[in-house]
Design an enzyme around this catalytic site. Structure first.
Site, mmCIF file in Angstrom:
data_model
loop_
_atom_site.group_PDB
_atom_site.id
_atom_site.type_symbol
_atom_site.label_atom_id
_atom_site.label_comp_id
_atom_site.label_asym_id
_atom_site.label_seq_id
_atom_site.Cartn_x
_atom_site.Cartn_y
_atom_site.Cartn_z
ATOM 1 N N ARG A 1 0.826 -1.210 0.000
ATOM 2 C CA ARG A 1 0.000 0.000 0.000
ATOM 3 C C ARG A 1 0.860 1.259 0.000
ATOM 4 O O ARG A 1 0.397 2.327 -0.410
ATOM 5 C CB ARG A 1 -0.937 -0.004 1.210
ATOM 6 C CG ARG A 1 -2.056 -1.029 1.119
ATOM 7 C CD ARG A 1 -3.003 -0.905 2.291
ATOM 8 N NE ARG A 1 -2.312 -1.106 3.567
ATOM 9 C CZ ARG A 1 -2.891 -0.971 4.747
ATOM 10 N NH1 ARG A 1 -4.169 -0.618 4.832
ATOM 11 N NH2 ARG A 1 -2.195 -1.190 5.855
ATOM 12 N N ASN B 1 1.115 -14.425 9.939
ATOM 13 C CA ASN B 1 0.908 -15.185 11.176
ATOM 14 C C ASN B 1 -0.561 -15.540 11.371
ATOM 15 O O ASN B 1 -1.112 -15.369 12.464
ATOM 16 C CB ASN B 1 1.419 -14.369 12.378
ATOM 17 C CG ASN B 1 2.924 -14.407 12.496
ATOM 18 O OD1 ASN B 1 3.574 -15.380 12.130
ATOM 19 N ND2 ASN B 1 3.504 -13.318 12.986
ATOM 20 N N LYS C 1 4.177 -23.046 13.504
ATOM 21 C CA LYS C 1 4.744 -21.735 13.853
ATOM 22 C C LYS C 1 4.110 -21.200 15.133
ATOM 23 O O LYS C 1 4.782 -20.553 15.963
ATOM 24 C CB LYS C 1 4.518 -20.756 12.700
ATOM 25 C CG LYS C 1 4.970 -19.317 12.967
ATOM 26 C CD LYS C 1 6.446 -19.219 13.301
ATOM 27 C CE LYS C 1 7.005 -17.811 13.160
ATOM 28 N NZ LYS C 1 6.271 -16.759 13.823
ATOM 29 N N GLU D 1 8.663 -19.971 22.408
ATOM 30 C CA GLU D 1 9.452 -18.733 22.493
ATOM 31 C C GLU D 1 8.994 -17.876 23.674
ATOM 32 O O GLU D 1 9.819 -17.302 24.396
ATOM 33 C CB GLU D 1 9.288 -17.973 21.170
ATOM 34 C CG GLU D 1 9.977 -16.631 21.084
ATOM 35 C CD GLU D 1 9.603 -15.929 19.791
ATOM 36 O OE1 GLU D 1 8.993 -14.851 19.867
ATOM 37 O OE2 GLU D 1 9.894 -16.469 18.703
#
Length: 291
Positions: free
Chosen positions: A31, A86, A164, A171
């Site tokens: 954009r 994600n 993921k 994490e």
């Protein structure tokens, strides 16, 4: 091969550069016209030779949904969409079904590497049909780190983003453990150089990791982290990991606690601690602090 890439922010822009360095053609749309090679999704699609592969790197949720909806109207039978953002794995299943009705393939890909990915490569976890993955494989090979590891075909559609998501949950817990250890070391009088303690752990210890290396980098920049506010956002994947654990009756005490610790970081004056202080005062006469 040719690739259309939608979203050229911190991750997408560096991914475009890494793919180009591997000798592939990347046509990017964003954009922000200063970042873009073309200035609309239609122009992007028209610039690619069929059968096309278009990789989407925009924020999860509404932005991804609207982008995939628009691509579904512009692409042709035999084209493939890759969602490298994600997104939640359940969204992948929905997107794959919607695009399949139009003869368009879909691959989901979890991407890890952050701002270091351009030079170090990106860890990739992807899900989808084998023939769709094979079409995108040259791009996966260009993005992954050098060596044998760093990329995996995790399974069916949704498996990439699910993997993921779990990666990010782990994490969360690892970062929380480092943070708790750092705070305790800072608290005691006997330890006089916390930063060098962390640095010493980088070699020969069982807790050495890239996250530890990054912690040392942060302490080199601001030894006692005095310039930072104790506030941490969550991207959503930690929440999804805990929700998936509940759905599958899998205990995740460390990851769950690390997520709740982030919630606690956003409270300057914890309402829960007010109740705990009041109760301790009621049953034991313990002192309370008042405003």
């Amino acid at each position: 091969m040719e690739l259309g890439l939608v979203g050229l922010g911190k991750m997408g822009g560096n991914m475009r550069e890494r793919i180009r360095r591997a000798g592939h053609t990347v046509i990017g749309y964003d954009r922000n016209p200063d970042l873009a090679d073309v200035h609309s999704l239609r122009e992007l699609v028209d610039s690619l030779q069929a059968p096309r592969v278009v990789w989407v790197m925009v924020p999860a949720g509404a932005a991804t949904q609207s982008t995939i909806d628009e691509l579904g109207e512009l692409l042709s039978i035999g084209d493939i969409v890759v969602d490298g953002g994600n997104s939640r794995w359940t969204d992948d299943e929905k997107h794959a079904e919607e695009l399949a009705a139009k003869g368009i393939g879909f691959v989901d890909c979890g991407v890890s590497g952050g701002v270091w990915g351009l030079e170090n490569g990106y860890a990739l976890m992807y899900g989808g049909a084998k023939d769709h993955v094979a079409r995108v494989q040259p791009v996966f090979d260009a993005l992954k780190p050098e060596g044998e590891f760093g990329a995996v075909h995790a399974g069916k559609v949704g498996a990439g983003h699910f993997a993921k998501m779990v990666h990010n949950g782990i994490e969360y817990a690892m970062m929380q453990a480092y943070a708790e250890g750092w705070e305790l070391l800072e608290k005691v009088d006997s330890v006089t150089d916390v930063r060098e303690v962390f640095r010493s752990w980088q070699e020969g210890t069982v807790i050495r990791s890239w996250l530890l290396d990054l912690a040392v980098n942060a302490l080199d920049e601001d030894e006692h982290l005095e310039r930072l506010k104790g506030f941490a956002q969550d991207s959503g994947e930690g929440r999804w990991t805990v929700e998936a654990a509940i759905d599958n009756a899998v205990p995740l005490p460390a990851i769950t606690a690390s997520l709740f610790a982030r919630f606690a970081s956003r409270q300057d004056d914890s309402p829960q601690m007010k109740m705990i202080a009041a109760l301790r005062n009621q049953f034991g006469g313990h002192a309370v602090e008042k405003k």
